[in-house]
Design an enzyme around this catalytic site. Sequence first.
Site, PDB file in Angstrom:
ATOM      1  N   HIS A 131       0.574  -1.398  -0.316  1.00 45.53           N
ATOM      2  CA  HIS A 131      -0.499  -0.407  -0.462  1.00 45.53           C
ATOM      3  C   HIS A 131       0.612   1.482   0.021  1.00 45.53           C
ATOM      4  CE1 HIS A 131      -3.481   2.347   0.421  1.00 45.53           C
ATOM      5  NE2 HIS A 131      -3.216   2.812   1.516  1.00 45.53           N
ATOM      6  N   HIS A 148       0.919   5.421  -1.433  1.00 41.66           N
ATOM      7  CA  HIS A 148       1.080   6.870  -2.128  1.00 41.66           C
ATOM      8  C   HIS A 148       1.475   6.979  -2.428  1.00 41.66           C
ATOM      9  CE1 HIS A 148      -3.401   6.033  -0.458  1.00 41.66           C
ATOM     10  NE2 HIS A 148      -3.095   5.589   0.541  1.00 41.66           N
ATOM     11  N   GLN A 189       2.628  11.188  -1.774  1.00 40.27           N
ATOM     12  CA  GLN A 189       2.556  11.995   0.105  1.00 40.27           C
ATOM     13  C   GLN A 189       4.618  11.988   0.319  1.00 40.27           C
ATOM     14  OE1 GLN A 189      -0.098   9.944   1.939  1.00 40.27           O
ATOM     15  NE2 GLN A 189      -2.265  10.359   0.442  1.00 40.27           N
ATOM     16  N   ARG A 193      -5.300  15.656   6.565  1.00 43.61           N
ATOM     17  CA  ARG A 193      -5.774  15.810   5.261  1.00 43.61           C
ATOM     18  C   ARG A 193      -5.910  16.456   4.275  1.00 43.61           C
ATOM     19  NH1 ARG A 193     -11.457  12.393   3.986  1.00 43.61           N
ATOM     20  NH2 ARG A 193     -12.180  14.098   4.358  1.00 43.61           N
ATOM     21  N   TYR A 200      -4.985   8.015  -6.998  1.00 45.01           N
ATOM     22  CA  TYR A 200      -6.214   8.378  -6.549  1.00 45.01           C
ATOM     23  C   TYR A 200      -6.115   9.648  -7.273  1.00 45.01           C
ATOM     24  CZ  TYR A 200      -5.082  10.025  -1.946  1.00 45.01           C
ATOM     25  OH  TYR A 200      -4.435  10.526  -0.626  1.00 45.01           O
ATOM     26  N   ARG A 211     -16.395   5.654   2.844  1.00 42.89           N
ATOM     27  CA  ARG A 211     -16.684   6.913   2.818  1.00 42.89           C
ATOM     28  C   ARG A 211     -16.950   7.295   1.365  1.00 42.89           C
ATOM     29  NH1 ARG A 211     -12.137   9.209   4.532  1.00 42.89           N
ATOM     30  NH2 ARG A 211     -10.833   6.833   4.755  1.00 42.89           N
ATOM     31  N   HIS A 245      -9.168   0.629   2.092  1.00 45.19           N
ATOM     32  CA  HIS A 245      -8.876   1.876   3.043  1.00 45.19           C
ATOM     33  C   HIS A 245     -10.875   1.237   3.970  1.00 45.19           C
ATOM     34  CE1 HIS A 245      -7.051   5.213   1.045  1.00 45.19           C
ATOM     35  NE2 HIS A 245      -5.747   4.565   1.374  1.00 45.19           N
ATOM     36  N   GLU A 247     -10.007   3.017  10.141  1.00 45.81           N
ATOM     37  CA  GLU A 247      -8.437   3.073  10.152  1.00 45.81           C
ATOM     38  C   GLU A 247      -8.595   4.056  11.175  1.00 45.81           C
ATOM     39  OE1 GLU A 247      -6.720   5.666   6.930  1.00 45.81           O
ATOM     40  OE2 GLU A 247      -4.691   5.951   8.422  1.00 45.81           O
ATOM     41  N   HIS A 274      -5.166  -1.434   6.714  1.00 53.04           N
ATOM     42  CA  HIS A 274      -5.474  -0.492   8.150  1.00 53.04           C
ATOM     43  C   HIS A 274      -6.506  -1.549   9.007  1.00 53.04           C
ATOM     44  CE1 HIS A 274      -3.462   2.634   6.808  1.00 53.04           C
ATOM     45  NE2 HIS A 274      -4.907   3.320   5.745  1.00 53.04           N
ATOM     46  N   ASP A 323       2.172   3.337   3.025  1.00 53.51           N
ATOM     47  CA  ASP A 323       1.236   4.379   2.436  1.00 53.51           C
ATOM     48  C   ASP A 323       1.511   5.685   2.467  1.00 53.51           C
ATOM     49  OD1 ASP A 323      -0.798   5.606   3.071  1.00 53.51           O
ATOM     50  OD2 ASP A 323      -2.108   4.320   4.594  1.00 53.51           O
TER      51      ASP A 323
END
Length: 455
Positions: free
Chosen positions: A57, A59, A62, A83, A122, A211, A233, A236, A270, A321
């Site tokens: 996992h 991203h 980041q 976030r 994403y 979500r 996800h 978490e 998670h 992550d």
Amino acid sequence: MSRTDLWFRSLLLPDGWADSVRLVVADGRIEAVLKDTPATAGDELHEIGLPGLPNLHSHAFQRGMAGLAERRGATADSFWTWREAMYRFVDHMGPDEVEAIAAQAFLEMLESGFTRVGEFHYVHHDASGAPYADIAELATRIAAAAGETGIALTLLPVFYLHAGFGGLPAAPGQRRFVNDIGRYGRLVEASRKAVSSLPGALVGIAPHSLRAATPAEIAEILPLAAGGPVHIHVAEQTKEVEDCLAWSGRRPVEFLLERLPVDERWCLVHATHVTEAEIDGIVARGAIVGLCPITEANLGDGLFAAQVFADRGGRFGIGSDSNVLIDAAEELRLLEYGQRLALRTRNALARASTPSVGRSLIDATLAGGAQALGAPSTLAVGQSADLVSLKADGNALAHRRHDQWLDGWIFAGGRQAVDCVWRAGAKLVTGGRHIHREVIGRRYRQALHRVLQGS
Ligand code: NGQ
Ligand code: ZN
């Protein structure tokens, strides 16, 4: 046809450590594994070898904001304020920046011993939220970064449509992520094209979370996985659990297991906040739990009941992550230490059959990561030659043997214990340094300058 003969004093094979092993690698694959064989003149000599680790996992982008969100804000700091900072960082990246940052992240993954990454991708659209002329422009950039660094890629294009449970409209900060189902289908198809020339690359799908995607939408996009992995996800943050309960009367993992065909193809990333019943449910389905200990600590998520889960036969792998710090050994160390701190015990994740914590963690991570990323990670004939060698003479590993090397790497050494890393037979890291470290590092710093100037 290219052929390399690698000889190891000790090599971790599927059935355990073997000494004096020659690995014959032809065109990137393992052609033969010869045990108890003395080294000969044509062999390249190494001390300790093991399979490359799967990073299930990431991203990648980041990595560019690593360390920049460690400051107290005007309101109480949390995952949710982090976030917001992450969304602001996203606003200032173009395709060149996405590629340059991803290349740096992938390079560091390789240097720490990861040879395949599951990129949970994403950020799809331009800064205004409009699709690029090629809808998979940024997926193409991720693939280019993987190609340049040599890491194997399982690309997980993310479906993201809502700001919260129950199909809330997406927020402005999420505009670069959003696709309806039709456009997502085109994105997945274009993503398959984007990786088609990348050796060993695979594509799965990733509904971002309960979500960001409704259960009906998740059910509708599932066929796009075409037998490949499905990552999501889940659970978490405690607020996420509370919001899910308020919306559905169910906890997130409970809801997922009840309403969607969760099975071995799924990776629940998670799954931090789970009841014993939810743990049993995940175990029964054979799904992987994707643990990201460094990020979960950094974001204040809470602690997954890893010992209970592992004791009941749960399968897990590790992910870097947010890439706030990229170190395979340190992920595993923190995974174990979290359990020790919470349970006031020692050697929490060692299996009954395997006293070594390091070996237990490596075995679980190899198997779980392979399942989650859809690609094997064993040193066996016919498999891709993806492997890591450790520095036997480093202080953390000296005068140790077999599983003790793994314990030394994870608990006493870390990234600096990694010597060489091969992916599909290509030696990408030597002496702990990636072959393109200077070029990729320079380009990364230039890209970061542009992003941070803009923000
Ligand atoms: C992500 N990261 O997609 O980057 C998420 C934060 C969210 C982690 N969950 C955003 N660690 O979950 O809404
Ligand atoms: Zn994530």
